[in-house]
Design a protein around this motif. Sequence first.
Motif, short mmCIF file in Angstrom:
data_model
loop_
_atom_site.label_atom_id
_atom_site.label_comp_id
_atom_site.label_asym_id
_atom_site.label_seq_id
_atom_site.Cartn_x
_atom_site.Cartn_y
_atom_site.Cartn_z
N SER A 1 -33.13 15.81 -11.49
CA SER A 1 -34.17 15.94 -12.51
C SER A 1 -35.41 15.23 -11.99
O SER A 1 -35.35 14.05 -11.63
CB SER A 1 -33.70 15.33 -13.84
N VAL B 1 -31.33 26.75 -7.63
CA VAL B 1 -31.95 27.10 -8.92
C VAL B 1 -32.89 25.99 -9.32
O VAL B 1 -32.53 24.81 -9.26
CB VAL B 1 -30.87 27.31 -10.02
N ALA B 2 -34.11 26.38 -9.72
CA ALA B 2 -35.10 25.41 -10.22
C ALA B 2 -35.53 25.85 -11.61
O ALA B 2 -36.25 26.83 -11.76
CB ALA B 2 -36.30 25.34 -9.28
N ASP B 3 -35.02 25.14 -12.60
CA ASP B 3 -35.38 25.45 -13.99
C ASP B 3 -36.44 24.43 -14.40
O ASP B 3 -36.16 23.24 -14.55
CB ASP B 3 -34.12 25.33 -14.86
N ILE C 1 -27.31 17.88 -9.16
CA ILE C 1 -28.38 18.13 -10.12
C ILE C 1 -29.46 17.07 -9.89
O ILE C 1 -29.16 15.88 -9.84
CB ILE C 1 -27.85 18.02 -11.56
N GLU D 1 -25.67 23.37 -4.34
CA GLU D 1 -24.25 23.10 -4.06
C GLU D 1 -24.09 22.42 -2.72
O GLU D 1 -24.60 22.89 -1.70
CB GLU D 1 -23.45 24.40 -4.06
N HIS E 1 -27.64 13.67 -10.58
CA HIS E 1 -26.47 13.78 -11.44
C HIS E 1 -25.42 14.67 -10.79
O HIS E 1 -25.75 15.56 -10.00
CB HIS E 1 -26.86 14.39 -12.80
N ARG E 2 -24.19 14.46 -11.21
CA ARG E 2 -23.11 15.35 -10.79
C ARG E 2 -22.08 15.41 -11.89
O ARG E 2 -21.79 14.40 -12.53
CB ARG E 2 -22.48 14.85 -9.50
N TYR F 1 -30.71 22.61 -9.16
CA TYR F 1 -29.28 22.78 -8.93
C TYR F 1 -29.04 23.24 -7.50
O TYR F 1 -29.66 24.22 -7.06
CB TYR F 1 -28.72 23.83 -9.89
N HIS G 1 -28.37 29.19 -2.58
CA HIS G 1 -28.12 29.32 -4.02
C HIS G 1 -28.84 28.25 -4.82
O HIS G 1 -28.24 27.56 -5.64
CB HIS G 1 -26.62 29.23 -4.31
N THR H 1 -35.36 20.73 -13.48
CA THR H 1 -33.96 20.44 -13.24
C THR H 1 -33.50 21.36 -12.13
O THR H 1 -33.60 22.58 -12.23
CB THR H 1 -33.12 20.63 -14.52
N VAL I 1 -21.86 20.87 -7.53
CA VAL I 1 -23.29 21.03 -7.79
C VAL I 1 -23.98 19.67 -7.90
O VAL I 1 -23.55 18.80 -8.66
CB VAL I 1 -23.51 21.85 -9.08
#
Lengths: 345, 345, 345, 345
Positions: free
Chosen positions: B308, B173-175, B306, B248, B297-298, B246, B171, B244, B304
């Motif tokens: 950056s 995610v790479a934004d 995070i 889990e 970050h969390r 994400y 799961h 950014t 999750v």
Amino acid sequence: MIKVGIVGGTGYTGVELLRILATHPEVEVAMITSRSEAGQPVADMYPNLRGYYDLAFTEPDEATLAQCDLVFFATPHGVAMRMVPGLIAAGTRVVDLSADFRIRDLDVWAKWYGMPHESAEWAGRAVYGLPEVFREQIREAQLVANPGCYPTAVQLGFLPLLESGLVNPAHLVADAKSGASGAGRQGKIGMLHGEIGESFKAYGASGHRHLPEIRQGLELAAGGRVGVTFVPHLLPMIRGIEATLYAEVRDPVSFDTLQGLFEKRYANEPFVDVMPFGAHPETRSVRGANHCRMALHRQEDSPVIIVSSVIDNLVKGAAGQAVQNMNIMFGLEETAGLAAPALLP
Amino acid sequence: MIKVGIVGGTGYTGVELLRILATHPEVEVAMITSRSEAGQPVADMYPNLRGYYDLAFTEPDEATLAQCDLVFFATPHGVAMRMVPGLIAAGTRVVDLSADFRIRDLDVWAKWYGMPHESAEWAGRAVYGLPEVFREQIREAQLVANPGCYPTAVQLGFLPLLESGLVNPAHLVADAKSGASGAGRQGKIGMLHGEIGESFKAYGASGHRHLPEIRQGLELAAGGRVGVTFVPHLLPMIRGIEATLYAEVRDPVSFDTLQGLFEKRYANEPFVDVMPFGAHPETRSVRGANHCRMALHRQEDSPVIIVSSVIDNLVKGAAGQAVQNMNIMFGLEETAGLAAPALLP
Amino acid sequence: MIKVGIVGGTGYTGVELLRILATHPEVEVAMITSRSEAGQPVADMYPNLRGYYDLAFTEPDEATLAQCDLVFFATPHGVAMRMVPGLIAAGTRVVDLSADFRIRDLDVWAKWYGMPHESAEWAGRAVYGLPEVFREQIREAQLVANPGCYPTAVQLGFLPLLESGLVNPAHLVADAKSGASGAGRQGKIGMLHGEIGESFKAYGASGHRHLPEIRQGLELAAGGRVGVTFVPHLLPMIRGIEATLYAEVRDPVSFDTLQGLFEKRYANEPFVDVMPFGAHPETRSVRGANHCRMALHRQEDSPVIIVSSVIDNLVKGAAGQAVQNMNIMFGLEETAGLAAPALLP
Amino acid sequence: MIKVGIVGGTGYTGVELLRILATHPEVEVAMITSRSEAGQPVADMYPNLRGYYDLAFTEPDEATLAQCDLVFFATPHGVAMRMVPGLIAAGTRVVDLSADFRIRDLDVWAKWYGMPHESAEWAGRAVYGLPEVFREQIREAQLVANPGCYPTAVQLGFLPLLESGLVNPAHLVADAKSGASGAGRQGKIGMLHGEIGESFKAYGASGHRHLPEIRQGLELAAGGRVGVTFVPHLLPMIRGIEATLYAEVRDPVSFDTLQGLFEKRYANEPFVDVMPFGAHPETRSVRGANHCRMALHRQEDSPVIIVSSVIDNLVKGAAGQAVQNMNIMFGLEETAGLAAPALLP
């Protein structure tokens, strides 16, 4: 290694000095001061310097500064004039990036900077740090008054015309535009991104502090009075100054003569680039670099010579020129630490 | 001196190679090719290089290129795969900044790049030029496939999490967001200042060419299948990528463990900077520099993680990483030519 | 004519209210307050309003405000909760653009806003001003809590997915990006053009005040707990928010079903535009306008639904939505004063 | 309702006409033509217009256009001069936003636009669409030549000085700066975001097409020859022109006299705003609006009058002024469709 101190290092000029000096082969930054940020590592405030400096900001301490070979002042006006005499007496040389020692006429200085000058002696002895005019004096100087950003771009563009006597000095116009970093790093509403982004305006059009500095330099070049109108403008970008200069030739003169005049004037200058007649210098072509690029234009049937001159206000307009001056003062290669090309795009 | 050629030098990647190599102590640029601009001096097209290069663009000529120690390809996809085998046979080593040799599965490559691959042999032998993973193989490589810009930022940010097995690889995610220079220097309406300035949008959200490259790298790190969603966006600025990320965690894990994991993974990497937990890396902190900076970050009560991660898309995302790879291939100091701090502000 | 007062009019939200109301056919702005700028004509501070308003800022005066039919609060948090009960008691209706009445759980509010709430009664009675959810309640409301900018973009994008139960509410990601005007008009160094221009970063990634507001709205839509990760980012531009939203479908679902779901949900909404499947909304397409535009994406073989949603943070994210709410409250045409298209380019 | 056609609607001027006319109370856009985009709905190309227009671009068809009450030409030069005579003969009135009918001297026109003029008759009969000078003639005009963007800003700023005879017309300087939308919406490398962003330069400094148009207007105002130097510059932003104008007074004159002169000249002009002496107009104060704002400056002991004049190049400099002209031609309220304030910030 030359041991260097920086007074007032939290602004854009301070971080730019650190950026340039980080790869200077002959310099060690021994101290950087800031009253407000004392104790904070410089790399915490400026993450681009992570891995380059272990240094933290310290309270300004004259005794420690006096152990430096050279001290840069990157302070608001009024600070250097108080500290410089003591430092020089202790044997340190100084490059002052503030306006304290740029103006010879101290009444003029007092009027524009809103306070009496406190060091008439050193105002008289300071060398104006425009190497293209005062290189020899800079070599021996104890104190160099580093020129303002606009005055650098404007003077370099007008010099060949005034020194040669080709133009009428009574009707000069300098329309200059600067990126926002020229206003420094202070929390002013007028400098917010929301205020400056996507907009453009003139400012200080009824009179700006750089006008007397410009006039002083141009009068020296012209050997007499000049009439110059200077209007600065604020660009929605960070770095870069462009000055478009207008002057009227006294007598008809050919393109080749004009171009030759400029090329000859700056033939041996490592940081002044006279582009071909009709080119349009872009500020990005000097971004992060110590160059001044300029080009000449003339419109059909017109006696007006147009010069477009660009610099990076933080480099040739501040920290880069200061390092160039330091290099000259200490007999180093003049381009040491300043050799990288501009960042384009 | 290492003799270097550049094929396809008129784009932003080409000028960036020239900018970096201009001050590289061990390199001489012997040739730069462009069909469309043959005959034009590079400094006429890129005035930041005035005074640095006398070189003009030339027609690509394999015989001359073959005399170089190293050839960089800064071409659209489909060019390198045709020229590389011949150059390598002639004894030249290659760093390909295009996408031709990045993907192992040539069916996948053909699907995303819209043409059949023409050099299966070298697609199989190329080394993927992410030094933080393949440094040893790069040393001996004849052909290095320089990673894409987004894949560099995304892989470096995810690697410690996937290699350690701490997160669920299904799961991700790479934004990701990129400055406009990533789209190259072509006269497309969609890339005009009037179209991009003061605006922001996603693009390629239903599938982008960098997705299979990202997936390939992450699966190698995870040792198995990953589910990754990658959405790129276009920023109203020129240089810089921020991703950014994400993921889990499988099991509860402390801040310190996570931070330690990243710090240890990149402890010896000259160009990866793990900032303190909770920092927010800015793209300007790497502008013009070869660094990747990242931070973790969390959010409260959340599984999750995070990350950056920021790079300059033209440097660590293209030309800088290519020079880093060259340095490794030729046994030079890995940071040669890449030592200057980022340009901030 | 509806007589309107504005409390706290010097910020970007205040000037945006004035801009919109300047051409609203049914509204007269009777009063605008500012402690710091009392006495200054609004058109002196905001020259775009020269010729539109003779009004000057005044000290906030509850008696005069109480004579208004409607008062907008464009104040920092903590102001409205003190003044609103009195104004409502005096018969005035209120749209509060601050965060004071957005959160139902006052312990959560107190934690994120750093002070105890002082009006539990009205926090309970306020209607959340998202017309796409609460239009009927807004009609009769005494007090409307105008939603935050990020929460507007994020909720509108997720609502159809959560209301329909198509996605798993436990793994939502909202990666959101905002222009600098969202931070208001205060002299903070971090918001200078020199700090924000040509750069991009995440901020508040470990927790942002809009997270509880988003979660509250999404949980209402989902009818139960949601797990949502929200990371805001700062764009180098002035106006506009884009939120890229990620959710996983529980069961396979076709493009047409998804697209139809969104189109039906917003079929009668004057300000929500569902673009064709695969479109990429640009923030400039809503600049200065009250629209929210959104589009759906899906990547091959992936269960993840991607929604890109854009608004102008100062319009649909603040002043425009406030005027929309006023229109609903007073039985006006919902689009009154909000009819102009966005400013593109 | 006035039935309007637009020829050449795909550029920035075309979409700006559509944006303004979308809320014009008396106008129906019946047709918009584009050879290259025929068949495409305008709202697909310009998503800010989604919900405002069902119209698609069509092939230009003179018979259909001739059924319009008014046709706007937003075409490159050379198109209108061929189509206009036929349309007028068929009873349609025309506002031409291109340069075809702006210059009286057709030899000058031919020289600057690189082709012979094909409609001497209508070049002679066209009314120059600067309402502040030619309002009465515009009322009755069959054909209005809508002024260029730079000429609008420059003429409005110089007019009071030249009409009054206060300044010497031989030494005028107009230093003008424009946002990138002025260059239109074509896929030119030089207009890419990567080329224009974060940079500034002069262009056309040796001669620009707007120079003869400016000279023609100023000579009419001065009643004789003028010497004017005009240098345009390219700003790293989208909308807005600022012109800083320099002229020398013949005889000493007070601030009040100058300010009064400008205020009186424009007292009844709905779109010209003379700001207080010493103000600095910002381009954002007219963004999206049809206003021209200007202010006067003078530096100590100097005979030079400085005027700073700002417009939105796409509005008062193009589409807005065209709608203003239409309003005058058809006896509508002059501000119809143009009543909204500028978008600030």
